[in-house]
Design an enzyme around this catalytic site. Sequence first.
Site, PDB file in Angstrom:
ATOM      1  N   THR A  44       0.824  -1.212   0.000  1.00  0.00           N
ATOM      2  CA  THR A  44       0.000   0.000   0.000  1.00  0.00           C
ATOM      3  C   THR A  44       0.856   1.260   0.000  1.00  0.00           C
ATOM      4  O   THR A  44       0.402   2.311  -0.425  1.00  0.00           O
ATOM      5  CB  THR A  44      -0.909   0.030   1.246  1.00  0.00           C
ATOM      6  OG1 THR A  44      -0.109  -0.326   2.372  1.00  0.00           O
ATOM      7  CG2 THR A  44      -2.069  -0.927   1.122  1.00  0.00           C
ATOM      8  N   ASP A  67       9.646   1.093   4.889  1.00  0.00           N
ATOM      9  CA  ASP A  67      10.730   0.451   5.632  1.00  0.00           C
ATOM     10  C   ASP A  67      11.698   1.477   6.204  1.00  0.00           C
ATOM     11  O   ASP A  67      12.089   1.407   7.375  1.00  0.00           O
ATOM     12  CB  ASP A  67      11.503  -0.514   4.717  1.00  0.00           C
ATOM     13  CG  ASP A  67      10.597  -1.501   4.019  1.00  0.00           C
ATOM     14  OD1 ASP A  67       9.434  -1.655   4.447  1.00  0.00           O
ATOM     15  OD2 ASP A  67      11.033  -2.112   3.025  1.00  0.00           O
TER      16      ASP A  67
HETATM   17  C1  GLA Z   1       9.024  -3.883   0.572  1.00  0.00           C
HETATM   18  C2  GLA Z   1       9.186  -2.416   0.210  1.00  0.00           C
HETATM   19  C3  GLA Z   1       8.171  -1.550   0.962  1.00  0.00           C
HETATM   20  C4  GLA Z   1       6.759  -2.097   0.789  1.00  0.00           C
HETATM   21  C5  GLA Z   1       6.711  -3.598   1.052  1.00  0.00           C
HETATM   22  C6  GLA Z   1       5.381  -4.209   0.716  1.00  0.00           C
HETATM   23  O1  GLA Z   1       9.330  -4.072   1.924  1.00  0.00           O
HETATM   24  O2  GLA Z   1      10.489  -1.964   0.509  1.00  0.00           O
HETATM   25  O3  GLA Z   1       8.268  -0.213   0.521  1.00  0.00           O
HETATM   26  O4  GLA Z   1       6.256  -1.789  -0.478  1.00  0.00           O
HETATM   27  O5  GLA Z   1       7.703  -4.306   0.321  1.00  0.00           O
HETATM   28  O6  GLA Z   1       4.400  -3.707   1.544  1.00  0.00           O
END
Ligand code: GLA
Length: 388
Positions: free
Chosen positions: A39, A175
């Site tokens: 999302t 993240d």
């Molecule tokens: C990875 C990406 C995040 C996010 C997740 C899925 O961790 O780095 O930015 O998009 O996947 O939610």
Amino acid sequence: MTRLPTVEAFREAFGAAFGSPPDLIARAPGRVNLIGEHTDYNDGFVMPMAIDREVRVAVRRRTDRLVRLVSVNYHAHSEFSLDDVAHDPAQPWSNYERGVVRILLDSGAIVGGFDMAIVGDVPQGAGLSSSAAVEVATLTALNSLFGLGLAPFEVAKMGQRAEREFVGVSCGIMDQAISAVGRAGHAMLLDCRSLETTLVPLGSDVAVVVTDTAVTRGLVGSAYNDRRAECEDASAHFATVYPSVRALRDVSEVQFQAHANELAQVVAKRARHVVTENARVINAGEAFRRGDLPEVGRLMYASHDSLRDDFEVTVPELDFLVDLSRSRAGVFGARMTGAGFGGCIVALVKPEAVASYVEQIAAEYRTETGLIPRVFVCHATDGAGVIG
Ligand code: GLA
């Protein structure tokens, strides 16, 4: 997986590698996302927490334009000049630091050469954001070392740019953001458009248990970028019908239903996941506020089903672990966490049920797959900072 040395032992390891002690040591945690998957790059909502697994970097200024890097985990080194920041195909672990330096230079930050040692205990390739932790730890250290004055969300955005522009994965902000601004004892509901945060106290009635399938699939980066492009196709279509739509975040479930049949089938499925997942994150935030953990758990299972059927980023091992969790006493809910294609599930479990859950799930998973899963009970920690 390397065990994290104490700050003192790490300082000594730096001295042994580079001949004298570091100027400072910074840390940044990995993360687990409780709900809100795929999302963030749709301007939507996520609910991650920073975990007690982290990356530490020790750093010292140099007087020239050389950067020397030592990885304690890999027993390896890599070096480059600030005048030529390129990938090092022989030492891919160094590309995260290289990406960070490139983005800092591109954005006009004044940095000089430095020596840096890196160590961490965030499992790699498990969907717990070890790469974001490296980027945010490196940025936190350089921010302090060179007095750059970057606020935590600026650190997060630069880490994201390093990942997108240098490493080549078009990730969202989740993240790096939670690694930069996480809070001990809390998950965080993050609006990925406004970057507004709402703390979600976890309390003592629930334990967060992460189980790693020990499966990683190649081409995660390209499958991830494909999903992102499909979401952009869907959002572009909705924008032709509803001009205020800038991203799938702006599409309601009613609007989705009214126009889903105008989209290619796969694109419609991707969009349905994102639209329903955003609603689940908001509902989970409210359920946490009411202390309604069974409802949070129900939303987690629904999130997993949607990631399996509509977004198609699970693998049989993830589905198996979630299905094992469904029937267990004391488990509120479980789902895959992170980008998918392997990696981990996260479960919310009653503290008194953790020991039996961990034992049973590990044994049954091993019998079914022959793989030994790593299981960790995670505690929510603070985001990045200088620690020495
Ligand atoms: C990875 C990406 C995040 C996010 C997740 C899925 O961790 O780095 O930015 O998009 O996947 O939610």
